[in-house]
Scaffold this motif. Sequence first.
Motif, short mmCIF file in Angstrom:
data_model
loop_
_atom_site.label_atom_id
_atom_site.label_comp_id
_atom_site.label_asym_id
_atom_site.label_seq_id
_atom_site.Cartn_x
_atom_site.Cartn_y
_atom_site.Cartn_z
N ALA A 19 -1.96 -6.80 11.86
CA ALA A 19 -2.50 -8.12 11.57
C ALA A 19 -1.80 -8.75 10.36
O ALA A 19 -1.44 -9.94 10.37
N LEU A 20 -1.60 -7.95 9.31
CA LEU A 20 -0.98 -8.48 8.10
C LEU A 20 0.49 -8.81 8.33
O LEU A 20 1.02 -9.77 7.74
N VAL A 21 1.16 -8.05 9.17
CA VAL A 21 2.54 -8.40 9.53
C VAL A 21 2.55 -9.73 10.28
O VAL A 21 3.38 -10.61 10.00
N ALA A 22 1.63 -9.90 11.22
CA ALA A 22 1.57 -11.15 11.99
C ALA A 22 1.26 -12.34 11.09
O ALA A 22 1.83 -13.42 11.26
N LEU A 23 0.38 -12.15 10.13
CA LEU A 23 0.02 -13.22 9.21
C LEU A 23 1.16 -13.58 8.28
O LEU A 23 1.37 -14.75 7.94
N GLY A 24 1.90 -12.56 7.84
CA GLY A 24 2.98 -12.77 6.87
C GLY A 24 2.45 -12.88 5.45
O GLY A 24 1.29 -13.23 5.21
N GLY A 25 3.31 -12.56 4.50
CA GLY A 25 2.94 -12.73 3.10
C GLY A 25 2.14 -11.59 2.50
O GLY A 25 1.57 -11.76 1.42
N HIS A 26 2.09 -10.43 3.17
CA HIS A 26 1.29 -9.31 2.67
C HIS A 26 2.11 -8.03 2.67
O HIS A 26 1.62 -6.96 3.04
N GLN A 27 3.36 -8.13 2.24
CA GLN A 27 4.26 -6.99 2.36
C GLN A 27 3.80 -5.78 1.55
O GLN A 27 3.95 -4.64 1.99
N ASP A 28 3.25 -6.01 0.37
CA ASP A 28 2.80 -4.87 -0.44
C ASP A 28 1.72 -4.08 0.28
O ASP A 28 1.76 -2.83 0.30
N ALA A 29 0.77 -4.77 0.87
CA ALA A 29 -0.30 -4.09 1.60
C ALA A 29 0.25 -3.37 2.82
O ALA A 29 -0.16 -2.25 3.14
N VAL A 30 1.22 -3.99 3.51
CA VAL A 30 1.84 -3.36 4.67
C VAL A 30 2.59 -2.11 4.26
O VAL A 30 2.48 -1.05 4.91
N ASP A 31 3.35 -2.19 3.18
CA ASP A 31 4.10 -1.02 2.71
C ASP A 31 3.17 0.13 2.33
O ASP A 31 3.47 1.30 2.61
N LYS A 32 2.06 -0.21 1.69
CA LYS A 32 1.08 0.84 1.35
C LYS A 32 0.50 1.47 2.61
O LYS A 32 0.26 2.68 2.66
N GLY A 33 0.27 0.65 3.64
CA GLY A 33 -0.23 1.19 4.89
C GLY A 33 0.76 2.15 5.53
O GLY A 33 0.39 3.21 6.04
N VAL A 34 2.04 1.79 5.50
CA VAL A 34 3.07 2.67 6.06
C VAL A 34 3.11 3.99 5.30
O VAL A 34 3.22 5.07 5.89
N GLN A 35 3.01 3.92 3.98
CA GLN A 35 3.01 5.14 3.19
C GLN A 35 1.80 6.01 3.51
O GLN A 35 1.89 7.25 3.51
N TRP A 36 0.67 5.37 3.80
CA TRP A 36 -0.52 6.12 4.18
C TRP A 36 -0.26 6.90 5.48
O TRP A 36 -0.63 8.06 5.60
N PHE A 37 0.38 6.26 6.44
CA PHE A 37 0.70 6.96 7.69
C PHE A 37 1.64 8.13 7.43
O PHE A 37 1.47 9.22 8.00
N LYS A 38 2.61 7.95 6.58
CA LYS A 38 3.52 9.05 6.27
C LYS A 38 2.78 10.21 5.60
O LYS A 38 3.06 11.38 5.89
N ALA A 39 1.84 9.89 4.73
CA ALA A 39 1.12 10.93 4.00
C ALA A 39 0.12 11.67 4.87
O ALA A 39 -0.24 12.81 4.57
N ASN A 40 -0.34 11.05 5.97
CA ASN A 40 -1.41 11.64 6.77
C ASN A 40 -0.97 12.04 8.17
O ASN A 40 -1.82 12.27 9.05
N GLN A 41 0.33 12.18 8.35
CA GLN A 41 0.84 12.63 9.64
C GLN A 41 0.63 14.13 9.79
O GLN A 41 0.77 14.90 8.84
N ASN A 42 0.25 14.57 10.98
CA ASN A 42 0.07 15.99 11.24
C ASN A 42 1.40 16.69 11.42
O ASN A 42 2.44 16.07 11.64
N ALA A 43 1.38 18.01 11.34
CA ALA A 43 2.62 18.79 11.42
C ALA A 43 3.31 18.67 12.76
O ALA A 43 4.52 18.89 12.86
N ASP A 44 2.57 18.29 13.82
CA ASP A 44 3.21 18.12 15.13
C ASP A 44 3.69 16.70 15.35
O ASP A 44 4.15 16.34 16.43
N GLY A 45 3.61 15.86 14.31
CA GLY A 45 4.07 14.48 14.40
C GLY A 45 3.00 13.49 14.78
O GLY A 45 3.24 12.28 14.76
N SER A 46 1.80 13.97 15.11
CA SER A 46 0.73 13.09 15.58
C SER A 46 -0.16 12.61 14.44
O SER A 46 0.03 13.00 13.28
N TRP A 47 -1.13 11.76 14.79
CA TRP A 47 -2.17 11.33 13.84
C TRP A 47 -3.54 11.54 14.48
O TRP A 47 -3.70 11.42 15.70
#
Length: 435
Positions: free
Chosen positions: A117-145
Amino acid sequence: MLTAARLGAAALTAALLTGTAAAPALADTPGAGTASAAAVPDGLYGKGDPTYDGVWRQALALTALTAAKVTPADSAVAWLTGQQCADGGWPSYRADAAAACDPATEDSNATAVAVQALVALGGHQDAVDKGVQWFKANQNADGSWAYNPGNPGDANSTGLAVNALIAARTDPATVAKAGRSAFDGLAVFQLGCAAPAEQRGGFVYQTSPDGTPAAANGLASGQASLAAAGGRLPVANTNRTDAAPKALACPEGGATAGATAGATATAVPRADSGEAAGAYLTAQLAAGGGHLTLALPGAAPAPDYAATAWASLGLVQGGHPQQAAGAVDWLAKEGGSWTKGGTDAAATATLVLVAQAAQRDPAAFGGTDLVKQLTALGPAPKATGGASAPANSSAPAKKDDGGSLNKYWPLGIGLLIGVGGGLLLSLQRKRGAKL
């Protein structure tokens, strides 16, 4: 009595098999929930208790309206950004945005649609980047979530995470844990050549650790198919083909009896994943008369609106709008039951996204102005116009970062893996009448 909380599959299995589970009120039904139901805050779309689907429905609404050339109110956007936790994830909902989040209860599905949603809206790159980092930090060892961090992964959550990474211009192939990428994680749940022919290409919700046979699940297959096809919300693929999706090519002989238990042991090649999923969904939609079907213990089979909507999105993203057309027609005719006449924000937003992906007019979808209905469920927008225009057709380029229930209550609670009978039920968390 189970309420709308998304409980773990094991707990739900025990409750349903022993007959102690009761169907909760629907999440986005006005007055739903118990006497302690949370009040609907200003800026939020939908009138029902937001406890279990607030972020989900808000993110879908903002994505759909933005794609429909409606500029949402600042209060609606601020509500979504204000729900983000300090570590970058989102919960399903938190009544007190000033209170710290509990990392164990953060919601990967809510985080995925919020990022999109924030990507579609535009103007929220910091929040988007933090979300991506959250996915990286919470990925399971088999690559899943998993739905919540620290639990076994599932197809729906992994597919939604891949959608979010693609939207954020982050190549899922570069997001990895223990050498297993996000695409590898998605492949964990896709049925391959070891499965019976009619199951191949579909996705199970979760693999069974004890080897209990698992069949493809409609909502898991629908939601994962968009990721398998390399898509995100809003769907904006313009690569169209007249050819039907290619079924998975397998050696002659097929699966042996009971082979479904190990049907995901040999991964479907990444290059074939989207087409294989599309072929499976095309066959299932044809068998259902234009829709996917939900089967619950002790209940007659019923149309699965959410799974059908996500299957349509996946097929369009895969370049197969002709194969999606029957499902889109069915949703245009029958979708009012799912949206409860346009009062369910998540369902209405999803139909807007389906209409736009299929290049239909969401302001006249089955004779209904979905955009008007959705707009009426939230704060007055800043601007409207061009509601019939399709979503932006420019899919974002990816960068290398270093390296769906229906109107029935089980949508959104997760998949139930039945004991003894190999029954798989999609029970994702209650989201309106899955998202």
